[in-house]
Enzyme design. Sequence first.
Site, PDB file in Angstrom:
ATOM      1  N   VAL A  22      61.910   2.382  43.524  1.00 52.69           N
ATOM      2  CA  VAL A  22      60.572   1.914  43.887  1.00 52.69           C
ATOM      3  C   VAL A  22      59.540   3.023  43.722  1.00 52.69           C
ATOM      4  O   VAL A  22      58.494   2.836  43.100  1.00 52.69           O
ATOM      5  CB  VAL A  22      60.553   1.397  45.339  1.00 52.69           C
ATOM      6  CG1 VAL A  22      59.131   1.043  45.764  1.00 52.69           C
ATOM      7  CG2 VAL A  22      61.465   0.194  45.487  1.00 52.69           C
ATOM      8  N   ASP A  40      60.649  14.035  47.321  1.00 50.34           N
ATOM      9  CA  ASP A  40      61.981  13.526  47.632  1.00 50.34           C
ATOM     10  C   ASP A  40      62.790  14.650  48.271  1.00 50.34           C
ATOM     11  O   ASP A  40      62.638  15.821  47.886  1.00 50.34           O
ATOM     12  CB  ASP A  40      62.687  13.014  46.372  1.00 50.34           C
ATOM     13  CG  ASP A  40      63.799  12.032  46.690  1.00 50.34           C
ATOM     14  OD1 ASP A  40      63.611  10.821  46.470  1.00 50.34           O
ATOM     15  OD2 ASP A  40      64.869  12.470  47.182  1.00 50.34           O
ATOM     16  N   ARG A  45      67.400  15.764  42.432  1.00 48.19           N
ATOM     17  CA  ARG A  45      66.567  14.707  41.848  1.00 48.19           C
ATOM     18  C   ARG A  45      65.237  15.286  41.376  1.00 48.19           C
ATOM     19  O   ARG A  45      64.769  14.970  40.270  1.00 48.19           O
ATOM     20  CB  ARG A  45      66.346  13.616  42.899  1.00 48.19           C
ATOM     21  CG  ARG A  45      65.314  12.541  42.521  1.00 48.19           C
ATOM     22  CD  ARG A  45      65.870  11.548  41.577  1.00 48.19           C
ATOM     23  NE  ARG A  45      65.054  10.334  41.523  1.00 48.19           N
ATOM     24  CZ  ARG A  45      64.993   9.554  40.469  1.00 48.19           C
ATOM     25  NH1 ARG A  45      65.690   9.825  39.387  1.00 48.19           N
ATOM     26  NH2 ARG A  45      64.269   8.467  40.477  1.00 48.19           N
ATOM     27  N   THR A  91      65.408   0.911  53.135  1.00 44.43           N
ATOM     28  CA  THR A  91      65.611   0.336  54.474  1.00 44.43           C
ATOM     29  C   THR A  91      66.886  -0.502  54.427  1.00 44.43           C
ATOM     30  O   THR A  91      66.824  -1.722  54.257  1.00 44.43           O
ATOM     31  CB  THR A  91      64.407  -0.520  54.905  1.00 44.43           C
ATOM     32  OG1 THR A  91      63.987  -1.342  53.805  1.00 44.43           O
ATOM     33  CG2 THR A  91      63.256   0.346  55.366  1.00 44.43           C
ATOM     34  N   CYS A 266      67.898  -5.596  48.261  1.00 47.38           N
ATOM     35  CA  CYS A 266      66.902  -6.570  48.722  1.00 47.38           C
ATOM     36  C   CYS A 266      67.541  -7.859  49.239  1.00 47.38           C
ATOM     37  O   CYS A 266      67.588  -8.091  50.440  1.00 47.38           O
ATOM     38  CB  CYS A 266      65.927  -6.895  47.582  1.00 47.38           C
ATOM     39  SG  CYS A 266      64.755  -5.566  47.242  1.00 47.38           S
ATOM     40  N   ARG A 337      73.840   0.139  44.945  1.00 44.72           N
ATOM     41  CA  ARG A 337      73.592   0.025  46.378  1.00 44.72           C
ATOM     42  C   ARG A 337      73.995  -1.366  46.875  1.00 44.72           C
ATOM     43  O   ARG A 337      73.576  -2.374  46.329  1.00 44.72           O
ATOM     44  CB  ARG A 337      72.106   0.258  46.680  1.00 44.72           C
ATOM     45  CG  ARG A 337      71.634   1.687  46.492  1.00 44.72           C
ATOM     46  CD  ARG A 337      70.133   1.777  46.657  1.00 44.72           C
ATOM     47  NE  ARG A 337      69.430   1.034  45.619  1.00 44.72           N
ATOM     48  CZ  ARG A 337      68.119   0.825  45.622  1.00 44.72           C
ATOM     49  NH1 ARG A 337      67.377   1.274  46.623  1.00 44.72           N
ATOM     50  NH2 ARG A 337      67.545   0.155  44.640  1.00 44.72           N
TER      51      ARG A 337
END
Length: 430
Positions: A22, A40, A45, A91, A266, A337
């Site tokens: 995102v 980050d 990364r 989240t 999601c 994920r």
Amino acid sequence: MIDSSHYHIDQAKIAIIGLGYVGLPLAVAFGAQADTLGFDIDKHRIGELRQGIDRTLEVESSELADAKQLSFTSEVDDMASCNIFIVTVPTPVTAHKQPDLFPLRSASEMISSVLKRGDIVIYESTVFPGATEEVCVPILEQHSGLVFNRDFFAGYSPERINPGDKSHRLQHIKKVTSGSTPEVAEIVDKLYASIIVAGTHLASTIKVAEAAKVIENTQRDVNIALVNELALIFNRLDIDTSEVLAAAGTKWNFLPFTPGLVGGHCIGVDPYYLTHKADEIGYHSRVILSGREINDGMGQYVAEQVIKLMTMKRIHVVGSRILVLGFAFKENCPDMRNTRVIDIVETLRDYNAEVDVYDPWIDSQQASAEYELSMVEVPVSNTYDAIILAVAHDQIVEVGVDAIIDYARPDSVIYDVKSVLPADRVDGRL
């Protein structure tokens, strides 16, 4: 009265906190027009991004190079001069299916150490309605000593990134926006309108924007649960679910959902944020949680169907070799994920089968570290007692059914979760 000119795209200094699927596309979009700092906590990364490398494959090296005003850091103090902070941390949910707000709380506490009068903090992470003002804002106030809606302000603009989708990208997806006061809402809306070609939708309150996001994926989850349940029924009736859906789909208003595994950051997560808030106000969800129960059980169902088919062919499951094709949570992206393919693998392991996983999109070292997987670089011919096509990556499907069957032993089971192989060449499918 807040001075809106201070936040114009030409004047703003934007910090993006969290550079995953995102945050990075957002940082690149803003970095092409405004002074933007991508933050980050993962120093590796940051090092990769400074070299023009995006391991998520969402952003090309050329796009990173074109974002002339974008820089990267892992040092909190480097954000001290920013006046707009956009939070894009994950989240997830806990093992008990409760919202895990630790990343969001940590990001808020971190921002509070550099928060100044007049700053705006915008959240993009998926949350339950009320989380921004009930969870995040108090942290910002407590640790900064500033007063909300007097000294600093908040906004919420839910992310709509679809990993691996090169057609629906950030700039071409309409953006919902909101702010903690009418004036701030206008500032947030104009800020995003400067980079979103598809336009924006200004919600009346932050809670409305939060609720809109969480129901987008809840709606999809419930619809997929319905077709998954239909697949369970039709399997018992010995009816091909794909044929049923194709026939029903000839009606103009039939919704084109298909059965499958529901994972990712999601759809497989967001409904739990909504049902958590519902529980807090004394309402126990029935439809949403029923759908979640069905979808969460599909991996185990697939594994048990394969075991049943193996048993019918007198193939011993204990000690058998089984190949799972695909491990990412969806096609043509490296995002694993909350992948529900792991449910297939773990169920087969419970039966003492030896499971290999092949996925050309996945970093094998990362997969092994996170899931203790046995990844193979290239499947070997005439090796497996069963093959499960779990994720229909182009690289997997394009080799053709003959090549896939060639990985198997002569007497074996081929199971197609995605229904992309010819029905007469497989032993089972959803």
